[in-house]
Design an enzyme around this catalytic site. Structure first.
Site, PDB file in Angstrom:
ATOM      1  N   ARG A   7       0.833  -1.203   0.000  1.00  0.00           N
ATOM      2  CA  ARG A   7       0.000   0.000   0.000  1.00  0.00           C
ATOM      3  C   ARG A   7       0.869   1.257   0.000  1.00  0.00           C
ATOM      4  O   ARG A   7       0.504   2.276  -0.595  1.00  0.00           O
ATOM      5  CB  ARG A   7      -0.997   0.003   1.166  1.00  0.00           C
ATOM      6  CG  ARG A   7      -2.030   1.108   1.067  1.00  0.00           C
ATOM      7  CD  ARG A   7      -3.162   0.955   2.078  1.00  0.00           C
ATOM      8  NE  ARG A   7      -4.169   0.008   1.640  1.00  0.00           N
ATOM      9  CZ  ARG A   7      -5.179   0.294   0.807  1.00  0.00           C
ATOM     10  NH1 ARG A   7      -5.332   1.521   0.344  1.00  0.00           N
ATOM     11  NH2 ARG A   7      -6.040  -0.636   0.454  1.00  0.00           N
TER      12      ARG A   7
ATOM     13  N   GLU B  85      -9.903   5.834   6.470  1.00  0.00           N
ATOM     14  CA  GLU B  85      -8.481   6.157   6.483  1.00  0.00           C
ATOM     15  C   GLU B  85      -8.074   7.418   5.716  1.00  0.00           C
ATOM     16  O   GLU B  85      -7.170   8.136   6.156  1.00  0.00           O
ATOM     17  CB  GLU B  85      -7.675   4.974   5.917  1.00  0.00           C
ATOM     18  CG  GLU B  85      -7.741   3.715   6.763  1.00  0.00           C
ATOM     19  CD  GLU B  85      -7.223   2.518   5.978  1.00  0.00           C
ATOM     20  OE1 GLU B  85      -7.951   2.051   5.081  1.00  0.00           O
ATOM     21  OE2 GLU B  85      -6.109   2.081   6.242  1.00  0.00           O
TER      22      GLU B  85
HETATM   23  N1  MTE Z   1     -12.635   5.480  13.743  1.00  0.00           N
HETATM   24  C1  MTE Z   1     -12.728   5.254  15.065  1.00  0.00           C
HETATM   25  N2  MTE Z   1     -13.515   6.045  15.812  1.00  0.00           N
HETATM   26  N3  MTE Z   1     -12.015   4.244  15.667  1.00  0.00           N
HETATM   27  C2  MTE Z   1     -11.183   3.435  14.941  1.00  0.00           C
HETATM   28  O1  MTE Z   1     -10.568   2.526  15.490  1.00  0.00           O
HETATM   29  N4  MTE Z   1     -10.248   2.905  12.712  1.00  0.00           N
HETATM   30  C3  MTE Z   1      -9.922   3.422  11.382  1.00  0.00           C
HETATM   31  C4  MTE Z   1     -11.144   4.049  10.734  1.00  0.00           C
HETATM   32  N5  MTE Z   1     -11.806   4.948  11.648  1.00  0.00           N
HETATM   33  C5  MTE Z   1     -11.062   3.665  13.532  1.00  0.00           C
HETATM   34  C6  MTE Z   1     -11.849   4.710  12.967  1.00  0.00           C
HETATM   35  C7  MTE Z   1      -9.383   2.426  10.480  1.00  0.00           C
HETATM   36  S1  MTE Z   1      -7.739   2.041  10.579  1.00  0.00           S
HETATM   37  C8  MTE Z   1     -10.135   1.834   9.510  1.00  0.00           C
HETATM   38  S2  MTE Z   1      -9.472   0.770   8.392  1.00  0.00           S
HETATM   39  C9  MTE Z   1     -11.585   2.098   9.405  1.00  0.00           C
HETATM   40  O2  MTE Z   1     -12.048   3.006  10.400  1.00  0.00           O
HETATM   41  C10 MTE Z   1     -12.338   0.776   9.527  1.00  0.00           C
HETATM   42  O3  MTE Z   1     -13.704   0.924   9.520  1.00  0.00           O
HETATM   43  P1  MTE Z   1     -14.556   1.119   8.182  1.00  0.00           P
HETATM   44  O4  MTE Z   1     -14.020   0.184   7.171  1.00  0.00           O
HETATM   45  O5  MTE Z   1     -15.929   0.780   8.603  1.00  0.00           O
HETATM   46  O6  MTE Z   1     -14.392   2.552   7.782  1.00  0.00           O
HETATM   47  N1  HPA Z   2      -5.576  -2.421   4.036  1.00  0.00           N
HETATM   48  C1  HPA Z   2      -5.826  -2.672   5.328  1.00  0.00           C
HETATM   49  N2  HPA Z   2      -5.713  -3.844   5.872  1.00  0.00           N
HETATM   50  C2  HPA Z   2      -5.313  -4.849   5.096  1.00  0.00           C
HETATM   51  C3  HPA Z   2      -5.032  -4.659   3.750  1.00  0.00           C
HETATM   52  C4  HPA Z   2      -5.175  -3.383   3.178  1.00  0.00           C
HETATM   53  O1  HPA Z   2      -4.957  -3.136   1.983  1.00  0.00           O
HETATM   54  N3  HPA Z   2      -4.635  -5.837   3.260  1.00  0.00           N
HETATM   55  C5  HPA Z   2      -4.682  -6.701   4.284  1.00  0.00           C
HETATM   56  N4  HPA Z   2      -5.086  -6.111   5.400  1.00  0.00           N
HETATM   57 MO1  MOS Z   3      -7.310   0.029   9.073  1.00  0.00          MO
HETATM   58  S1  MOS Z   3      -5.268   0.341   9.222  1.00  0.00           S
HETATM   59  O1  MOS Z   3      -7.121  -0.732   7.534  1.00  0.00           O
HETATM   60  O2  MOS Z   3      -7.478  -1.201  10.186  1.00  0.00           O
END
Ligand code: MTE
Ligand code: HPA
Ligand code: MOS
Length: 808
Positions: free
Chosen positions: A316, A751
């Protein structure tokens, strides 16, 4: 909101657990009522970065009151090795240890205090071995975690030879602790026939299930993993919840009693991996107008002692070196090195921020050399055609064979000419950055403020301000294509109430709230009629982690499909009960089936009659993202379903005396497609941005010469507080931004906004540049010390001290 294309979901804008969060009623693993006879498990880590385990004796510990057992590697009945990609991590250390904090033993006792006393009394002896503690040492030793990843196009050497400006250098970005408010926690409850039920704070219940089944040597159907909710995760519970859950399961199997493993803050920070520190080297060539001609990057990720998710994080990182900019000629090489530190892991952005940091440094330096506005140099490089910039003299020179095609079958040369082909040969069909850029500059009054700031700086010798700019383009999908799948299970009871199960986990990001809204819309019921159940492996099997920001994209589609199936099943019955109207004319809204003439049949009545007529009222839904694939060995493919975009304009004020800074104002404009729920999305944009700001400013991890983490608590590790938020904070979602082929036209949001935080670096550079002439040298994280060093260097570079200085 005035967005005409906004998503149809408008029922609930309040986080589904908000009332429970604020009253304290929300239950996290450690809040669950403790089952009778429950014991506690405390992992004990290695004190040395690398060493041979010479002795492990537990007799003295076992003699203490309340200590029930001490487990070592030999006590594991199944496989001792776990890990998300490669099973290379001993759950309990074998002959050697590879990092401080690597688990060597598990002490089981009646209380946490008894376990701590037991841990103190353990006799563990190590023969220290030479350790690799830095990326440079790892590179020198050839200590790699996975094969190289390479991307190439065109002829970089020729491009650099033609360039008006060539910039060379190195960029380092630091690690980052997840600092979730709820630390790692798992409770394992043994059941009949060697089954185990786990309550775990994990983003990835299926991986916890896999780890427990392998450690215990039983099939996966003996293990059920449930996730009530997490008090934050941020990637730190994607792979690394598994070891603590597996330790709890092992202890439960060993003692026959429920066992909880919970980490204190210090233990959590010491034992768990962090964001990968990256080190990179680059050479870039740009034309006189600041447009990229060629770029060479060596990108190196510090993976720590085990593989964990490092290969995917490196990938990534590689996919985001380009950020939002077209690079005609390029050669990128990615490496992940093994060091004797805690094993680094997923963290919001997953390598993307580290990759982008390289490009942003290149463009910042080029702008300083060419005397360009930091926003303007970025605009000139965006993907897609900007006609005002394209005279024939600006036609890109890329030696590509005429008949070469992308994996999607498009002509490479035409995509290169259109400036819309990524370094990995995925097309960027409609880059939204030019539009976001123009809109944001207008919203934040860019030109006027630049002039005001210049005036302020001319008057102010020791306080300098800077206005920085940061665009983001972030690829959405797990880069490991196979992971892009999700499932849901919807149950409707005869009173019309609904239980919604889906494979995603709730960590505060609002996924359950969004899934409730999707479900309510699809069934035509109110969210009050639905309960979103705790995520559990016995409801939806074989799930992917809730990660890669794809939780609502993937699970949303699965929920929609499950609901649609039930709705279509009961539609003919609804038509009949409404007096024989045409089935396709029945609408399902606000808790009723509605006939064209407005007559209503309450959903509860429809459900009851469906039951009496023996119609099935449950359904599973499944979704897999279509048309994505990537060939890592070729460095080509279409890893992403689409891209999310955003931009930030940030103003800071720097003190030249202390190196401290404040964010005076931040304007963010972010693209979430047609927002599923704007309040949730705005929260994600704000929170992500601030977390990104923390990464590049105050958050600094420090280890001693023996590889021991010195910053393992809030007293020494500074995450952003309320006072670090911008004084003026304007956050907006891009309107009229519907995305094709996603749930209600929405885009992932979790993210991408984190990387907007890199805009603070751009702003700080502008402020620092105001202290003296020449290019700025600023390290990340931009702590007060780093800023002060950069200011001093800038002032020393000044030919003549500004007159105002002399007056001070
Ligand atoms: N938001 C909150 N409040 N707490 C969290 O732990 N994790 C982040 C993001 N937002 C997180 C957050 C991360 S690393 C990811 S990958 C996404 O939320 C995962 O949730 P989603 O796929 O439903 O957006
Ligand atoms: N993003 C986050 N988490 C993951 C991924 C990615 O692309 N691949 C495997 N775990
Ligand atoms: Mo988020 S770093 O893809 O859990």
């Amino acid at each position: 909101m005035t967005d005409a294309t906004r998503s149809p979901l408008r029922q609930s804008a309040v986080h589904e657990s908000a009332h429970a969060h604020v009253t304290g009623a929300a239950r996290y693993v450690d809040d669950l009522p403790e089952p009778g006879g429950m014991l506690h498990g405390l992992p004990v880590g290695s004190p040395v970065a690398r060493g041979r385990v010479v002795a492990r004796r537990a007799e003295r510990a076992l003699a203490l009151p309340g200590v029930r057992a001490v487990l070592f590697a030999a006590d594991v009945p199944g496989h001792n090795r776990i890990g998300p990609i490669v099973h290379d991590e001993p759950l309990l250390a074998e002959d050697e240890v590879f990092a401080v904090g690597q688990t060597v033993a598990l002490v089981i006792g009646d209380s946490v205090a008894a376990c701590r006393a037991g841990a103190q009394a353990l006799e563990l002896e190590f023969e220290e071995l030479p350790a690799i503690l830095t990326v440079a040492e790892a590179l020198a030793a050839g200590s790699f975690l996975c094969p190289l990843h390479e991307m190439r196009r065109g002829d970089v050497a020729a491009a650099l030879a033609r360039a008006a400006v060539v910039i060379e250098g190195e960029v380092s970005t630091g690690g980052q602790d997840h600092f979730y408010l709820e630390t790692q926690a798992s409770l394992a409850i043994p059941g009949e026939d060697d089954t185990i039920h786990l309550e775990s704070s994990t983003q990835h219940p299926t991986e916890v299930q896999i780890a427990c089944s392998e450690v215990l040597g039983c099939p996966r159907n003996h293990i059920v993993v449930a996730v009530p909710r997490m008090g934050g995760a941020f990637g730190g519970k994607e792979s690394q919840a598994s070891q603590f859950a597996a330790l709890a399961a092992l202890a439960a199997r060993h003692t026959g009693r429920p066992v909880k493993v919970w980490l204190s803050r210090d233990l959590d920070m010491t034992m768990t991996g962090k964001r990968h520190p990256f080190w990179s080297r680059y050479r870039a060539g740009l034309d006189a107008r600041g447009r990229l001609l060629g770029l060479e990057v060596e990108l190196v990720a510090d993976g720590g002692w085990s593989v964990d998710l490092s290969p995917a994080i490196l990938d990534r990182g590689m996919f985001h070196i380009d950020n939002g900019y077209f690079v005609p000629n390029l050669h990128f090489v990615g490496k992940a090195v093994r060091t004797n530190k805690a094993s680094n892991t997923a963290f919001r952005g997953f390598g993307g921020p580290q990759g982008m940091a390289v490009m942003e440094e290149v463009l910042s330096r080029a702008a300083e050399r060419l005397g360009l506005d930091p926003a303007e140099i970025r605009r000139r490089n965006y993907y897609g055609d900007c006609p005002d910039e394209h005279g024939p003299e600006n036609m890109v020179h890329v030696p590509v064979p005429d008949d070469e095609q992308t994996s999607a079958g498009a002509s490479v040369i035409s995509l290169v000419r259109a400036r819309c082909l990524t370094p990995y040969y995925q097309e960027v069909p409609h880059c939204r950055l030019p539009r976001i850029h123009a809109e944001l500059l207008q919203r934040c009054d860019w030109d006027a403020r630049r002039a005001e700031i210049a005036e302020f700086n001319a008057r102010s010798p020791w306080q300098k301000r800077g206005l920085g700019f940061m665009p983001v383009k972030f690829g959405i999908s797990f880069t490991n294509t196979m992971l892009n799948q999700a499932g849901a299970l919807v149950l409707i009871y005869a009173d019309g109430s609904v239980q919604l199960n889906h494979g995603g986990t709730e960590m505060g990001q609002g996924l359950h709230t969004k899934m409730l809204a999707v479900c309510a819309h699809e069934l035509g019921v109110t969210t009050a009629q639905i309960r979103c159940m705790a995520t559990a492996t016995d409801k939806v099997p074989n799930t992917s982690a809730t990660a890669a920001s794809s939780g609502s994209d993937l699970n949303g589609m699965a929920v929609q499909r499950a609901c649609a199936e039930i709705r279509e099943r009961v539609r003919p019955l609804a038509a009949e009960l409404l007096g024989g109207v045409a089935p396709e004319a029945v609408q399902f809204v606000a808790g009723a089936a509605v006939a064209p003439d407005g007559r209503k049949l309450p959903w509860s009545e429809l459900a009851k009659t469906a039951w009496m007529r023996r119609l099935s009222l449950s359904a599973a839904g499944y979704y897999a993202t279509p048309n994505i694939a990537y060939d890592r060995s070729a460095g080509r493919g279409k890893p992403f379903h689409y891209f999310a975009y955003g931009a930030a304009a940030i103003e800071v004020e720097v003190s030249g005396l202390t190196g401290e800074h404040r964010i005076l104002r931040a304007d963010l404009l972010h693209d979430v497609g047609s927002s599923l729920l704007p309040t949730i999305d705005l929260g994600q944009v704000e929170g992500g941005f601030i977390q990104g700001v923390g990464w590049v400013t105050g958050e600094e991890l420090v280890w001693d010469a023996k590889g021991r983490l010195l910053t393992h608590g809030p007293s020494t590790y500074k995450i952003p507080a309320v006072g670090d938020c911008p004084t003026v904070f304007n956050v907006a979602l891009l309107e009229h931004a519907e995305q094709d082929g996603t749930i209600h036209g929405s885009k992932a949001v979790g993210e991408p906004p984190l990387m907007l935080g890199l805009g603070v670096v751009s702003a700080l550079r502008q402020a620092i540049a105001a202290f003296g002439p020449g290019e700025v040298a600023l390290q990340i994280p931009c702590t007060p010390e780093a800023i002060l060093r950069a200011v001093v260097r800038q002032r020393e570079g000044a030919a003549v001290a500004p007159a105002a200085d002399a007056a001070e």
